[in-house]
Design a protein around this motif. Sequence first.
Motif, mmCIF file in Angstrom:
data_model
loop_
_atom_site.group_PDB
_atom_site.id
_atom_site.type_symbol
_atom_site.label_atom_id
_atom_site.label_comp_id
_atom_site.label_asym_id
_atom_site.label_seq_id
_atom_site.Cartn_x
_atom_site.Cartn_y
_atom_site.Cartn_z
ATOM 1 N N ILE A 37 52.647 -50.480 32.318
ATOM 2 C CA ILE A 37 52.479 -51.926 32.449
ATOM 3 C C ILE A 37 52.099 -52.464 31.074
ATOM 4 N N ASN A 55 48.366 -53.558 30.298
ATOM 5 C CA ASN A 55 47.415 -52.446 30.291
ATOM 6 C C ASN A 55 47.650 -51.513 29.113
ATOM 7 N N ASN A 98 49.449 -47.070 34.909
ATOM 8 C CA ASN A 98 48.928 -48.144 34.066
ATOM 9 C C ASN A 98 49.575 -48.182 32.690
ATOM 10 N N ASN A 103 47.083 -51.663 39.159
ATOM 11 C CA ASN A 103 47.153 -52.054 37.756
ATOM 12 C C ASN A 103 46.090 -53.085 37.414
#
Length: 464
Positions: free
Chosen positions: A430, A433, A427, A186
């Motif tokens: 998250i 992100n 990603n 990430n």
Amino acid sequence: ICFCAIVFWAPIPLGSHRIWSAALLETLISCLFIIWLLQLKQKNTIPNALINNKRIIFLFMAIPLWSALQLIPLPTDLVIALSPQHEHYLTKQTWQPLSLDTGATLYKLQKSIAYALFFILSLALITTPTRLNTIAQLIVITGVLQAVYGVLVVLAGPKFDIIGVSAAAGGAIFNSANGTFVNRNNFAGYLEMSIAMGIGLLISQILLNKNKFAGFRATIRDFLVTMLSGKARLRVFLALMVVALVLSHSRGGNSAFYASLGVCAVIGLWLYRNHHKSKSLAIFLSSLILIDVLILSSWFGLDALAKRLESTNVAYEERTFVFENAASAIKDFWLIGTGSGSFYSIFPNYRDNRSQGFYDFAHNDYLQLWIEYGVVGLSLFGLIVLLSFIKAINAQRNRHTAILKGMGFASMMAIMSLMIHATTEFNFHIPANALLFTLICAMACISADMEHQEHEPKKRRKHS
């Protein structure tokens, strides 16, 4: 200022991937959105960017709407008709929601609403080339801070881990750069987007420079001016982030970055083939690949990463087994999904002895989004990415302002890089992100549709 503060803050508390930090991020976005609505009521004018991008705004709002529909109880017969496999999870109640984990779906619904509001705020607040340049520089600064923090922790030891990333990850993780993220992949995803923004800024500066060859002395003078200007500083920032990306030891992140850089360089050179700075752009993009890949990265373990990639056997990778198990879940819930955020609850019913680890994410955003949202929700995500990518290309083809062209290239590269990385990581799940990717999609739309505005220095010259 508040908008920039949200962008700056998002990656610091472990990528905002904790309940309290995600809730704080959602609260900040909601409060800023309410303040903007109050100002909009006073001005009584809707920004042009909102009018020009109604389709993408609708798609962003449709995602939380679909999550909300997954929470609404429906007649059991209708649920079974839409998804026959839901019958195995039904209770004795006569009305059932489409989601098989309503708590997780409600949590994801809140995030989806925050991302949609943030996209609208991005279009409404980034209204001038100056603001667009400012937010791009801020993204680069956040990426540099992440890179410096990650490199210092790896090279200097745990005494620099003031945020406590190691404790949050449950052990020592100092063999790889993580920044303030628990997962190094990430961290790599965040750097991919930040590096793309830096490359876009450098391209805009190259396009802005109208100097032509005027002799050897003038060339030396221009070179010295460049070395003392912000362009050299930005080039150093890019080098720092590339080093941190290599030290993350993320196979997917590095592969996605270098693949997107190569492909977008070819696309960019074709788009700028008739531009008077086409040769300068070709030299710049070639130097990126030459210096960052062949020279700089080799000092920090790119060779070891390449050997690790070569030794990777897909047939024996545990994530490959997870993908196969997840594909079985798609066959059962391909149309309407199991409910956003429900992968953690559903996957144990499909996993086998080959996948021994703990998987709260599928490590493949495409598979997980399809399982949770079904083909209906997956289509919404796909259309957002496709339309934003087209906007980024149109910005480079049709706009004449340097910063708009540069941000078009940056958005194109960032979108392509993260979409490649999405095949092996998560990603988009998250918050930091996902928020930055939302902003980049907005910047692609802004670059393509921002109305022509004279620069302030030119206005002053005309006035004088």
